[in-house]
Design a protein around this motif. Structure first.
Motif, short mmCIF file in Angstrom:
data_model
loop_
_atom_site.label_atom_id
_atom_site.label_comp_id
_atom_site.label_asym_id
_atom_site.label_seq_id
_atom_site.Cartn_x
_atom_site.Cartn_y
_atom_site.Cartn_z
N ILE A 54 0.82 -1.22 0.00
CA ILE A 54 0.00 0.00 0.00
C ILE A 54 0.85 1.27 0.00
O ILE A 54 0.58 2.19 -0.77
N PRO A 55 1.90 1.36 0.83
CA PRO A 55 2.73 2.57 0.76
C PRO A 55 3.33 2.82 -0.63
O PRO A 55 3.49 3.97 -1.04
N LEU A 56 3.63 1.75 -1.36
CA LEU A 56 4.17 1.91 -2.73
C LEU A 56 3.08 2.40 -3.68
O LEU A 56 3.34 3.21 -4.57
N ILE A 57 1.88 1.89 -3.51
CA ILE A 57 0.77 2.30 -4.38
C ILE A 57 0.39 3.76 -4.14
O ILE A 57 0.13 4.51 -5.08
N LYS A 58 0.34 4.16 -2.88
CA LYS A 58 -0.14 5.51 -2.53
C LYS A 58 0.71 6.62 -3.13
O LYS A 58 0.22 7.75 -3.25
N VAL A 59 1.93 6.34 -3.53
CA VAL A 59 2.80 7.39 -4.10
C VAL A 59 2.88 7.33 -5.63
O VAL A 59 3.67 8.06 -6.22
N LEU A 60 2.06 6.49 -6.27
CA LEU A 60 2.07 6.44 -7.73
C LEU A 60 1.64 7.80 -8.28
O LEU A 60 0.60 8.33 -7.88
N PRO A 61 2.40 8.37 -9.19
CA PRO A 61 2.06 9.68 -9.75
C PRO A 61 0.68 9.68 -10.41
O PRO A 61 0.32 8.75 -11.14
N GLY A 62 -0.10 10.72 -10.11
CA GLY A 62 -1.39 10.93 -10.76
C GLY A 62 -2.51 10.04 -10.28
O GLY A 62 -3.64 10.15 -10.78
#
Length: 103
Positions: free
Chosen positions: A26-34
């Protein structure tokens, strides 16, 4: 809008899957641009005939934004982490454009 839907089959260790997903993925997903919207859900009775244990839904404004997100370093990191969650044959994914009818 463009939606990326990921469906995960029941893993060998559902508790370990959920722990890794919530603590690491989840922390990796939450910072996906746009990224405009992210949601997930899971079956309350894994392995009892439901075809999927876990479902994730990610949304962007358009296909260009989605492609840019996954081409970014953040997108590459999220994609690499999927290997820590499951085997490639244990998930299905699809990308589709949609129109919102009721808001």
């Amino acid at each position: 809008m463009v939606r990326y839907l990921v469906l995960y089959a029941t893993p060998e260790d559902p508790d370990a899957f959920e722990r890794h997903y919530c603590e690491s993925h989840i922390p990796l997903i939450k910072v996906l641009p746009g990224l405009r919207r992210f949601a997930f859900g899971h079956s309350p009775t894994p392995g009892r005939g439901e075809p999927y244990f876990w479902v994730s839904s990610l949304e962007w404004d358009d296909m260009a934004a989605l492609k840019a997100a996954f081409a970014s370093p953040e997108g590459e990191a999220a994609a690499r982490d999927v290997e820590n969650l499951t085997k490639p044959d244990m998930l299905r994914s699809m990308i589709f454009e949609f129109e919102e009818v009721i808001h």
